[in-house]
Design an enzyme around this catalytic site. Structure first.
Site, PDB file in Angstrom:
ATOM      1  N   CYS A 139      -0.856 -14.235  -0.944  1.00 22.42           N
ATOM      2  CA  CYS A 139      -0.675 -15.251   0.095  1.00 22.42           C
ATOM      3  C   CYS A 139      -0.675 -16.651  -0.526  1.00 22.42           C
ATOM      4  CB  CYS A 139      -1.766 -15.073   1.153  1.00 22.42           C
ATOM      5  SG  CYS A 139      -1.756 -16.226   2.539  1.00 22.42           S
ATOM      6  N   ASP A 199       6.465  -9.214   7.949  1.00 18.99           N
ATOM      7  CA  ASP A 199       5.719 -10.358   7.417  1.00 18.99           C
ATOM      8  C   ASP A 199       6.365 -11.630   7.943  1.00 18.99           C
ATOM      9  OD1 ASP A 199       4.476 -12.352   5.944  1.00 18.99           O
ATOM     10  OD2 ASP A 199       4.489 -11.222   4.077  1.00 18.99           O
ATOM     11  N   HIS A 257       1.735  -8.868   7.037  1.00 21.19           N
ATOM     12  CA  HIS A 257       1.154  -9.819   6.100  1.00 21.19           C
ATOM     13  C   HIS A 257      -0.331  -9.509   5.906  1.00 21.19           C
ATOM     14  CE1 HIS A 257       1.190 -13.740   4.027  1.00 21.19           C
ATOM     15  NE2 HIS A 257      -0.072 -13.794   4.413  1.00 21.19           N
TER      16      HIS A 257
END
Length: 259
Positions: free
Chosen positions: A146, A192, A224
């Site tokens: 991330c 995502d 995600h």
């Protein structure tokens, strides 16, 4: 609404949800350049002599992150995770996974504060790690989840690492991909919001256009955060998380151990 300036969008609500993993981390937190750093050391009889730089997601040096770093250490890598949030991760504002962010929380200011600090200090921190833990035979890899993805790309544009990987990335522009000089693995979720199908295809187009060495993992049905915050009571989510880690380790083995 997506920001067209980015291929992978800045961290947002999809980055804040997930499951807190159970387990007792084996590593220790020490200060490197006054930055809290989680250090996971492999067993002496399993050490391959190489080092992994770990760049965490918005949960920072969470229990989940520590256990993942222990996983890299189990594979033989001395693994160091940098807390570029300096004790101010998103989890500080969400005591449990079901808590919303406080009313009035300024996400933009939080992102700017910590991305500015990280951009300036990741290179210094990495240099200090190489000075303290490296030797003539040491090779380095980097992995980011991330928020950590841009720092992987930045390191891959230098001669300080042999390979890198990121999972469910954020904060990436085309200019993050074009300078890459070393192999990159992309570990991605089908669903995502930060790095959707169109974004993944654009990233691959850039990598192919510039003849970069890369490998794409794409996991069906997950979203995600699957590689760091999966619901481990769901056998499929557990499998995806484990396969992401195994794939990244095998990628590092290829370029650091077997090359």
């Amino acid at each position: 609404m997506a920001d067209a300036e980015f291929i992978a969008q800045p961290p947002g609500p999809c980055c804040f949800v997930g499951t807190i993993h159970q387990g007792t981390p084996r590593g220790k937190i020490e200060k490197i350049l006054n930055v809290p750093t989680y250090i996971a050391r492999p067993a002496e009889d399993k050490s391959n002599g190489h080092v992994v730089f770990y760049f965490p997601d918005v949960w920072g040096l969470s229990n989940n992150a520590s256990l993942l770093m222990d996983g890299f250490a189990d594979a033989g890598y001395l693994t160091l995770g940098m807390d570029y949030f300096n004790g101010d991760p998103i989890s500080k504002y969400r005591p449990s996974k079901n808590d919303p962010l406080p009313e009035g929380f300024d996400l933009g200011a939080w992102r700017t504060k910590h991305s500015t600090f990280a951009a300036e200090n990741v290179p210094k921190w990495a240099a200090a790690v190489r000075e303290k833990f490296g030797s003539e035979r040491t090779k380095y890899a980097c992995v980011g989840y991330c928020f950590g993805a841009p720092y992987v790309c930045n390191m891959l544009a230098t001669d300080h690492v042999s390979a890198g990987a990121f999972a469910h990335p954020t904060f990436l522009k085309e200019e993050n991909f074009t300078p890459i000089k070393h192999p990159l693995l992309l570990s991605c979720a089908e669903h995502d919001h930060a790095f959707n199908t169109e974004a993944r295809r654009k990233a691959i187009d850039v990598l192919q256009r510039d003849k970069k060495v890369y490998h794409l993992q794409l996991f069906y049905g997950v979203g995600h955060g699957f590689a760091t915050k999966a619901d481990l009571d769901d056998p499929y989510q557990l499998w995806c998380k484990d396969q992401s880690l195994k794939g990244i380790i095998d990628w590092f083995d290829l370029w650091l151990v077997r090359s």
